[in-house]
Design an enzyme around this catalytic site. Structure first.
Site, PDB file in Angstrom:
ATOM      1  N   ASP A 133      82.102   6.668 -30.789  1.00 28.84           N
ATOM      2  CA  ASP A 133      80.802   6.483 -31.435  1.00 28.84           C
ATOM      3  C   ASP A 133      79.984   5.387 -30.777  1.00 28.84           C
ATOM      4  OD1 ASP A 133      82.403   4.398 -32.228  1.00 28.84           O
ATOM      5  OD2 ASP A 133      82.081   4.653 -34.381  1.00 28.84           O
ATOM      6  N   ASP A 167      92.161  -4.161 -34.709  1.00 30.13           N
ATOM      7  CA  ASP A 167      91.329  -5.215 -34.125  1.00 30.13           C
ATOM      8  C   ASP A 167      91.455  -6.526 -34.902  1.00 30.13           C
ATOM      9  OD1 ASP A 167      90.113  -3.904 -36.242  1.00 30.13           O
ATOM     10  OD2 ASP A 167      88.086  -4.126 -35.468  1.00 30.13           O
TER      11      ASP A 167
END
Length: 680
Positions: free
Chosen positions: A422, A503
């Site tokens: 994305d 993350d």
């Protein structure tokens, strides 16, 4: 044995094979030759029969395959004849000529059936609100695309409109609503649906139900036949559109009040199918167009890539990158079941300088066919992973599997570039990594190089040549060192039962170990995805839409080698000493606190008792419309960015070692958290 005497009356022993030797020699030879000849002839006959049988079978298979690829001759396949006189009483095996479609819309569920097969059935509580769409092939009735647009939310109508415009003419499109879809369905989208054939989309109101079947590109504009009477607000309505004698239906259920929903509505339609050849484009016979035809026959919503007259390219000439220090660095595409996002990202990536299709691999989280079709369309390698875990854990395991596979596929590579599906990438994306890659090799205090600046909004960044060092790991397009992954990250990676974001885990100092990442002032990636596990249209609008994005290629970065540990500290000290100290008696949230478009850096000291005391910073982040969900983008309790076009440094006191440069008469700025009122 010495006393043994032979029996003179015994008959001599004659071997069986020689017992007929008493016959004449010529007679024995003649009989043996006849038997051998007959045997050879028999064996030869069997071989001939076998060869003829094989040839007949191969011919039959080839002919059957040819007929199956020709829809006009399907009635001859598998023994099915057209029923002509003299061929006996056989079952006709022609392809279906009609398609039966049933569509239902209601508050709590939507259903779409095609020839009694359910292709959409959504009854999940408070999920997938909005307009559900299925696109069917007008020749086969196969499902080419399914999508949901939550047009109760902002900007989803824009995504809906973009999607509809990219669907090829002739396709059968089915619309139905679950829960609510009118609130942010603005006039442009309604007008487009009206032009497609809907007469009541303009009157679709809050919590109405609606279902609509249309063949895109047909003849529309018929009017309601209810005595010429115009439909009133939230009335129930049914509508028939004709194209070439085929009927397509629409129905509408009115909500009786704001606190209730329209009645459940259902429509049924029988639709004529067309010949397969009439539904396909007649492009030049090339391998690329064979890929294109396969893709365009299976999936929909990709615009001019399937145009019959001027199709967009799917293969791009390689643009050289000079110098190219990342030519042997593989690019990892992290993908899931968002094929239109993947299509946009790959099309963009393949056109930038330095992009080499041989070095790109798309990793798909699950056995989703459409993302794989998109990957094949561009001639890239796609690998599907068996999902492990759920939600955040599943994403985390997908990252691990993709990174492990990449370093196995490219055993000589010391690095890998990771991009999500994305993201748009800048024309300067690979050039940026080419100029900074050597830093990872030469400075052990570096953790990664990222193309993303968390604080890089349109109003908070300015210099395309500028780099920073930060203690957080931004991701969103980043360069990873093999040594770091194989020696540290892979052995410690969270297991599937742990609901951790990969993350966030990488940002923890337990893993990061005080190492830092290089980031640009202006991001080389742009986050466009508004749908995902942790993403929605509102979140995209507030935190990502206004992010700055570099659109120029071949930018020469400055002070690259000053990003190394000692050199960067010298650079920061130079900047602090040359900075203009702002007036700390003024309100930092006022427009005139930071002057506009100054060349010299301007400096403020903010209250920060320890390295995790972010009270004042969080309030400033809100004032300046920066990332405020958590704290990112700092180096030793100091932030660098642009405000009003002026470079600004914010130093935390006493947490930052740069506090020693604060004049004694300057009192650090302190902004407390807003008072929270608790109801009693």
């Amino acid at each position: 044995m010495d006393n043994w005497i032979p029996n003179t009356n015994a008959k001599p022993f004659i071997p069986k094979r020689l017992r007929n030797s008493t016959k004449s020699t010529s007679s024995g030879i003649t009989e043996f030759s006849k038997k051998k000849c007959i045997s050879k002839i028999f064996q030869g006959g069997i071989v001939v029969v076998l060869i003829v049988t094989i040839v007949i079978n191969i011919t039959f298979i080839l002919e059957t395959s040819r007929k199956m690829n020709d829809p006009q001759k399907m009635d001859e396949v598998n023994g099915g004849f057209s029923g002509k006189e003299g061929r006996g009483n056989v079952v006709e095996m022609t392809k279906p000529k009609f398609l039966s479609v049933v569509v239902q819309s209601s508050k709590t569920s939507v259903v779409v059936k095609v020839d009694e097969t359910v292709i959409i059935q959504d009854e999940e509580f408070e999920k997938n609100r909005g307009i559900h769409i299925a696109v069917l092939n007008q020749a086969t009735g196969s499902v080419m695309s399914k999508n949901v647009f939550d047009t109760y939310s902002q900007h989803e109508d824009e995504a809906l409109l973009s999607y509809l415009k990219k669907i090829s003419n002739g396709r059968i499109i089915v619309f139905t609503i679950k829960d609510e879809a009118s609130f942010h369905l603005k006039s442009e989208a309604r007008q487009y649906l009206k032009e497609m054939g809907s007469e009541k989309i303009e009157n679709l109101a809050f919590r109405d139900t609606w279902a609509f079947i249309v063949k895109k590109g047909g003849t529309h504009g018929l009017h309601c036949k209810e005595g010429g009477k115009k439909l009133a607000f939230r009335d129930t309505w049914a509508f028939i559109v004709k194209k070439g004698g085929r009927k397509i239906a629409e129905t509408h259920g009115k909500s009786p009040a704001l606190d209730s929903w329209g009645e459940k509505v259902t429509i049924q339609a029988t639709i004529d199918l067309v010949n397969i050849k009439d539904s396909e484009c007649h492009w030049e016979e090339t391998k690329i167009n064979q890929r294109r035809q396969t893709f365009c026959n299976k999936v929909e919503g990709y615009g001019d890539i399937c145009s019959c007259t001027h199709p967009d390219p799917v293969v791009f000439s390689l643009k050289k990158l000079i110098p190219n220090n990342i030519g042997k660095v593989p690019i990892v595409i992290i993908a899931s079941d968002r094929p239109h996002y993947l299509f946009r990202m790959l099309k963009n990536l393949l056109q930038i300088p330095g992009a080499d299709p041989k070095m790109i691999t798309v990793f798909i989280d699950g056995y989703f066919d459409e993302p794989l079709q998109v990957t094949k369309l561009f001639g890239l390698r796609g690998i599907q992973h068996t999902p492990l875990g759920v939600r955040n854990a599943r994403v985390s395991q997908h990252y691990k599997a993709s990174l492990t596979a990449t370093f196995n596929l490219y055993p000589e590579s010391k690095y890998a570039i990771i991009i999500e599906e994305d993201l748009d990438v800048s024309p300067d994306f690979l050039n940026y990594f080419s100029q900074t890659l050597h830093l990872l090799e030469e400075d052990e205090t570096l953790y990664c190089i990222s193309a993303w600046n968390d604080q890089g909004y349109n109003h908070s960044c300015k210099d395309q040549t500028l780099l920073y060092k930060v203690e957080t790991m931004p991701g969103l397009g980043w360069l990873l060192k093999r040594k770091l992954y194989k020696n540290e990250l892979e052995p410690q990676w969270p297991t599937p039962e742990k609901q951790w974001d990969w993350d966030m885990w990488m940002r923890t100092n337990m893993i990061r170990k005080d190492r830092e990442c290089i980031i640009p002032d202006i991001s080389r990636t742009y986050h466009f995805g508004s749908k995902g596990l942790n993403m929605n249209p509102y979140f995209q609008e507030v935190y990502f839409k206004k992010h700055s994005f570099l659109t120029k290629p071949n930018v020469k970065l400055k002070d690259v080698d000053r990003m190394k540990k000692d050199a960067y500290e010298e650079l920061i000290v130079e900047l602090i000493k040359s900075s203009v100290i702002l007036d700390h008696t003024l309100d930092p949230c006022k427009e005139n606190f930071i002057p506009h478009n100054q060349l010299k850096p301007h400096l403020m000291y903010i209250s920060m008792n320890i390295s995790t005391d972010y009270v004042t910073w969080k309030q400033l982040a809100k004032c300046y419309h920066l990332w405020d969900l958590d704290v990112r983008g700092f180096h030793k309790s100091m932030w660098r960015l642009f405000i009003n076009g002026t470079p600004v440094m914010m130093v935390g006191v006493p947490a930052s070692p740069y506090r020693v440069y604060k004049p004694e008469n300057i009192k650090p700025i302190y902004i407390p958290e807003p008072t929270k009122f608790v109801k009693t």
